[in-house]
Scaffold this motif. Structure first.
Motif, PDB file in Angstrom:
ATOM      1  N   SER A  81       0.821  -1.203   0.000  1.00 58.04           N
ATOM      2  CA  SER A  81       0.000   0.000   0.000  1.00 58.04           C
ATOM      3  C   SER A  81       0.859   1.259   0.000  1.00 58.04           C
ATOM      4  CB  SER A  81      -0.923  -0.004   1.221  1.00 58.04           C
ATOM      5  OG  SER A  81      -1.743   1.148   1.239  1.00 58.04           O
ATOM      6  N   LEU A  82       1.962   1.231   0.752  1.00 58.94           N
ATOM      7  CA  LEU A  82       2.849   2.386   0.809  1.00 58.94           C
ATOM      8  C   LEU A  82       3.569   2.588  -0.522  1.00 58.94           C
ATOM      9  CD1 LEU A  82       4.436   1.943   4.362  1.00 58.94           C
ATOM     10  CD2 LEU A  82       2.800   3.699   3.653  1.00 58.94           C
ATOM     11  N   ARG A  83       4.106   1.529  -1.083  1.00 52.57           N
ATOM     12  CA  ARG A  83       4.884   1.657  -2.317  1.00 52.57           C
ATOM     13  C   ARG A  83       4.009   2.083  -3.491  1.00 52.57           C
ATOM     14  NH1 ARG A  83       8.190  -2.919  -0.113  1.00 52.57           N
ATOM     15  NH2 ARG A  83      10.212  -1.955   0.349  1.00 52.57           N
ATOM     16  N   GLU A  84       2.734   1.726  -3.466  1.00 57.02           N
ATOM     17  CA  GLU A  84       1.820   2.190  -4.506  1.00 57.02           C
ATOM     18  C   GLU A  84       1.658   3.701  -4.467  1.00 57.02           C
ATOM     19  OE1 GLU A  84      -1.717  -0.015  -3.755  1.00 57.02           O
ATOM     20  OE2 GLU A  84      -1.092  -1.748  -4.950  1.00 57.02           O
ATOM     21  N   ARG A  85       1.940   4.291  -3.309  1.00 59.20           N
ATOM     22  CA  ARG A  85       1.867   5.743  -3.145  1.00 59.20           C
ATOM     23  C   ARG A  85       3.233   6.410  -3.318  1.00 59.20           C
ATOM     24  NH1 ARG A  85      -1.974   3.674   0.580  1.00 59.20           N
ATOM     25  NH2 ARG A  85      -3.942   4.830   0.620  1.00 59.20           N
ATOM     26  N   GLY A  86       4.232   5.632  -3.696  1.00 58.65           N
ATOM     27  CA  GLY A  86       5.562   6.186  -3.865  1.00 58.65           C
ATOM     28  C   GLY A  86       6.298   6.379  -2.558  1.00 58.65           C
ATOM     29  N   ILE A  87       5.919   5.614  -1.538  1.00 58.04           N
ATOM     30  CA  ILE A  87       6.507   5.736  -0.205  1.00 58.04           C
ATOM     31  C   ILE A  87       7.328   4.484   0.100  1.00 58.04           C
ATOM     32  CG2 ILE A  87       6.000   6.016   2.255  1.00 58.04           C
ATOM     33  CD1 ILE A  87       3.364   7.337   1.447  1.00 58.04           C
ATOM     34  N   ASP A  88       8.538   4.660   0.597  1.00 59.21           N
ATOM     35  CA  ASP A  88       9.419   3.526   0.882  1.00 59.21           C
ATOM     36  C   ASP A  88       9.477   3.228   2.378  1.00 59.21           C
ATOM     37  OD1 ASP A  88      10.188   3.301  -1.836  1.00 59.21           O
ATOM     38  OD2 ASP A  88      11.620   4.944  -1.563  1.00 59.21           O
ATOM     39  N   PRO A  89       9.056   2.043   2.820  1.00 62.01           N
ATOM     40  CA  PRO A  89       9.184   1.665   4.237  1.00 62.01           C
ATOM     41  C   PRO A  89      10.652   1.700   4.658  1.00 62.01           C
ATOM     42  CG  PRO A  89       7.744   0.136   3.077  1.00 62.01           C
ATOM     43  CD  PRO A  89       8.409   0.992   2.029  1.00 62.01           C
ATOM     44  N   ASN A  90      10.921   2.247   5.824  1.00 60.76           N
ATOM     45  CA  ASN A  90      12.314   2.381   6.271  1.00 60.76           C
ATOM     46  C   ASN A  90      12.342   2.482   7.796  1.00 60.76           C
ATOM     47  OD1 ASN A  90      15.027   2.845   6.547  1.00 60.76           O
ATOM     48  ND2 ASN A  90      15.013   4.865   5.603  1.00 60.76           N
TER      49      ASN A  90
END
Length: 339
Positions: free
Chosen positions: A299-308
């Motif tokens: 869900s995060l990566r679909e928004r261009g957000i990288d878990p870190n």
């Protein structure tokens, strides 16, 4: 004739002292330390995750996804509560004053340290009033304009801004916000002036960019992605050194007209200073497991957000110290002030 007083024998005194010491030792062995109790019983009621910004922005999006996962891991509901105002100051100060028991957390972005570097007597100290829990994500920012703006890339935008310097406006989430600092860096490297228009949150600023009231905005790729995909925003460049996998056709600002430009935003969670370490560790474990969920990461990566996620709460606390020093230096070198 005065009454005589019978003194206790030395042997009796020693026996009572030994008995008292034995009882104290037994009590210490039976009763766990206060922090151990806190860790064993925690959490016994719902928790709050304060978002010091308006709903709809990147910090809010990540916080709500995180709250769902942490609720499952902790066995108690984590309630997201938005408290916007004064460049995140209202919600941040509220958490700084909250009981350090782990039941009140603060979702943060760069503004947590950048606003403190910019605004005198802001009401909180990001390093003394809080302890870091963990980073959650890193997000490239993106320079967006209304589709009607006659510029298809950064180079053309700069030419337009230089030709009409009095008409250029840069919307931000507030003084000291991530978008404010990104715009300051852009203007500094380009050698131009752009009128800063602060809002109470990035959602309102983004709405005015889509409505054509504001020329441009630096926004997190996560919250701008829907508008870009729908054609309501025109993306001219991402702020990171490399292109985003979510939008591979959008060039970096550095490669499309402004060399040496690079900026990135981060999100994380902090707690009031003095929160017991066992409680901090319990929350960190829950956060780490929540962030590792494949569906959440998708869900995060679909928004261009990288878990870190940070390696530990201590590592994140050190990272915040480094970020605070960086922004303090930028404010001094640019002579930035609250408008």
């Amino acid at each position: 004739m005065p009454h005589s007083v019978r003194r206790p024998s030395a042997g009796g005194s020693h026996r009572r002292s030994a008995l008292g010491a034995a009882l104290c030792l037994a009590a210490a062995l039976i009763a766990p330390a206060p922090q151990a109790l806190a860790a064993d019983d925690f959490p016994s009621r719902p928790l709050r995750l304060i978002v010091p910004l308006s709903p709809g922005g990147n910090v809010d999006i990540v916080a709500r996804l995180l709250a769902q996962g942490m609720s499952k891991e902790l066995g108690q509901q984590v309630v997201v509560e938005n408290r916007p105002g004064a460049s995140s100051v209202v919600g941040t100060v509220a958490v700084a004053k909250a009981a350090p028991d782990g039941y009140t957390m603060l979702a943060i972005g760069n503004t947590f340290v950048s606003a403190a570097a910019l605004i005198p007597n802001i009401g909180y100290d990001p390093l003394k009033d809080f302890v870091g829990l963990s980073n959650t994500v890193t997000i490239p920012m993106v320079l967006v304009v209304n589709p009607s703006v006659p510029a298809s890339n950064v180079e053309e935008l700069l030419a337009m801004l230089r030709q009409h310097p009095d008409k250029a406006t840069n919307g931000t989430a507030g003084a000291g916000s991530t978008s404010h600092f990104a715009g300051e860096l852009f203007a500094s490297l380009a050698g131009i002036k752009i009128l800063h228009v602060p809002y109470k949150g990035n959602a309102q600023a983004l709405s005015d960019v889509m409505g054509g009231q504001i020329t441009m905005m630096f926004d997190s790729l996560g919250s701008s992605a829907p508008g870009i995909k729908a054609g309501r925003l025109k993306a001219l460049g991402v702020t990171t050194a490399t292109r985003s996998p979510a939008f591979p056709d959008v060039p970096t600002i550095a490669e499309s007209g402004l060399p040496r430009y690079e900026d990135v935003t981060f999100n994380g969670v902090v707690l009031p200073a003095g929160t017991p370490k066992p409680v901090v560790d319990r929350l960190y474990a829950a956060l780490s497991k929540a962030m590792a969920d494949p569906e959440l990461q998708k869900s995060l990566r679909e928004r261009g957000i990288d878990p870190n996620v940070s390696a530990s709460p201590a590592q994140y606390t050190q990272y915040l110290k480094e970020q605070s020093a960086k922004y303090t230096q930028l404010v001094r070198s640019r002579r930035m002030t609250v408008e």
